[in-house]
Design a protein around this motif. Sequence first.
Motif, mmCIF file in Angstrom:
data_model
loop_
_atom_site.group_PDB
_atom_site.id
_atom_site.type_symbol
_atom_site.label_atom_id
_atom_site.label_comp_id
_atom_site.label_asym_id
_atom_site.label_seq_id
_atom_site.Cartn_x
_atom_site.Cartn_y
_atom_site.Cartn_z
ATOM 1 N N LEU A 261 72.347 -31.040 83.506
ATOM 2 C CA LEU A 261 71.645 -30.950 82.227
ATOM 3 C C LEU A 261 71.123 -32.312 81.783
ATOM 4 C CD1 LEU A 261 70.724 -29.093 80.002
ATOM 5 C CD2 LEU A 261 72.933 -29.412 78.880
ATOM 6 N N ALA A 262 71.827 -33.380 82.144
ATOM 7 C CA ALA A 262 71.384 -34.735 81.789
ATOM 8 C C ALA A 262 70.064 -35.103 82.454
ATOM 9 C CB ALA A 262 72.465 -35.750 82.156
ATOM 10 N N ASP A 263 69.694 -34.399 83.534
ATOM 11 C CA ASP A 263 68.430 -34.664 84.228
ATOM 12 C C ASP A 263 67.226 -34.025 83.534
ATOM 13 O OD1 ASP A 263 69.655 -36.118 86.335
ATOM 14 O OD2 ASP A 263 70.231 -34.219 87.286
ATOM 15 N N VAL A 264 67.475 -33.116 82.614
ATOM 16 C CA VAL A 264 66.390 -32.444 81.884
ATOM 17 C C VAL A 264 65.949 -33.371 80.755
ATOM 18 C CG1 VAL A 264 65.759 -30.414 80.525
ATOM 19 C CG2 VAL A 264 67.328 -30.179 82.463
ATOM 20 N N LYS A 265 64.642 -33.627 80.663
ATOM 21 C CA LYS A 265 64.113 -34.607 79.712
ATOM 22 C C LYS A 265 63.124 -33.978 78.732
ATOM 23 C CE LYS A 265 66.262 -37.879 81.885
ATOM 24 N NZ LYS A 265 67.615 -38.055 81.491
ATOM 25 N N PRO A 266 63.127 -34.465 77.479
ATOM 26 C CA PRO A 266 62.126 -34.000 76.509
ATOM 27 C C PRO A 266 60.712 -34.235 77.036
ATOM 28 C CG PRO A 266 63.858 -35.210 75.384
ATOM 29 C CD PRO A 266 64.082 -35.394 76.870
ATOM 30 N N GLY A 267 59.848 -33.272 76.757
ATOM 31 C CA GLY A 267 58.457 -33.360 77.169
ATOM 32 C C GLY A 267 58.145 -32.598 78.440
ATOM 33 N N GLU A 268 59.175 -32.276 79.241
ATOM 34 C CA GLU A 268 58.886 -31.536 80.471
ATOM 35 C C GLU A 268 58.929 -30.034 80.213
ATOM 36 O OE1 GLU A 268 61.569 -32.425 83.681
ATOM 37 O OE2 GLU A 268 63.320 -31.997 82.494
ATOM 38 N N MET A 269 58.264 -29.297 81.089
ATOM 39 C CA MET A 269 58.217 -27.836 81.008
ATOM 40 C C MET A 269 59.378 -27.262 81.802
ATOM 41 S SD MET A 269 56.457 -25.043 80.078
ATOM 42 C CE MET A 269 54.767 -25.509 79.789
ATOM 43 N N ILE A 270 60.043 -26.249 81.223
ATOM 44 C CA ILE A 270 61.111 -25.553 81.929
ATOM 45 C C ILE A 270 60.848 -24.047 81.887
ATOM 46 C CG2 ILE A 270 62.842 -27.336 81.464
ATOM 47 C CD1 ILE A 270 64.072 -25.445 79.360
ATOM 48 N N ILE A 271 61.433 -23.356 82.839
ATOM 49 C CA ILE A 271 61.456 -21.896 82.851
ATOM 50 C C ILE A 271 62.919 -21.506 82.851
ATOM 51 C CG2 ILE A 271 60.864 -19.796 84.102
ATOM 52 C CD1 ILE A 271 58.539 -21.361 85.369
ATOM 53 N N VAL A 272 63.287 -20.598 81.941
ATOM 54 C CA VAL A 272 64.679 -20.196 81.782
ATOM 55 C C VAL A 272 64.795 -18.687 81.941
ATOM 56 C CG1 VAL A 272 66.641 -20.121 80.202
ATOM 57 C CG2 VAL A 272 65.125 -22.096 80.194
ATOM 58 N N SER A 273 65.764 -18.262 82.727
ATOM 59 C CA SER A 273 66.112 -16.855 82.841
ATOM 60 C C SER A 273 67.427 -16.678 82.099
ATOM 61 C CB SER A 273 66.264 -16.473 84.311
ATOM 62 O OG SER A 273 66.689 -15.133 84.416
ATOM 63 N N SER A 274 67.486 -15.665 81.231
ATOM 64 C CA SER A 274 68.684 -15.460 80.424
ATOM 65 C C SER A 274 68.906 -13.979 80.176
ATOM 66 C CB SER A 274 68.536 -16.167 79.073
ATOM 67 O OG SER A 274 67.592 -15.480 78.277
ATOM 68 N N THR A 275 70.080 -13.673 79.643
ATOM 69 C CA THR A 275 70.319 -12.314 79.184
ATOM 70 C C THR A 275 69.720 -12.187 77.787
ATOM 71 O OG1 THR A 275 72.465 -12.986 78.295
ATOM 72 C CG2 THR A 275 72.449 -12.012 80.502
#
Length: 162
Positions: free
Chosen positions: A128-142
């Motif tokens: 999680l520390a590698d995820v940075k503000p400003g980047e795009m993410i795709i999340v799969s969730s319930t």
Amino acid sequence: MGDQLRALGERAPDGTRFTPEKVVTGAFRTVAGTVTAVDPATGEVKITEAEKKQALTIVVKSDAVLRRFPSEMGGGGMMMMQRPSGAAPAGGQAPAGATQGGAAGGGPGRGGGFNVQDMLERLPTISLADVKPGEMIIVSSTKGADPTRLTAISLLSGAEPF
């Protein structure tokens, strides 16, 4: 009826068997958005959803799968990742026994086409520390009771090419 099933576990090297460690059933939601804040201490990521421009909180627990799409691969990297090792470039001949999906020898569900799950499994894992503000993410969730708060099953960062 109508529920989906997702499983986390180990696939046999030949791709013909899968041993699940965790199975989740129900309704799922996939969202893409730009990261506005990351708090590794609480395991939360704040995003602005790309489609609805809505603020969402993504809860990332220890069993979530986090991966990064390498920026140096760009949009053409998806094609490289699906080709088996040693495969010829477009227009060439693939090695004997190789399939388009990147698996040699086939097996159930492995013949012929592009397999997004295989591609995702080849991406490097991150924290999680590698995820940075400003980047795009795709999340799969319930799907939960609060549509603005999601618990991640998987998170793909560096998703700008998608």
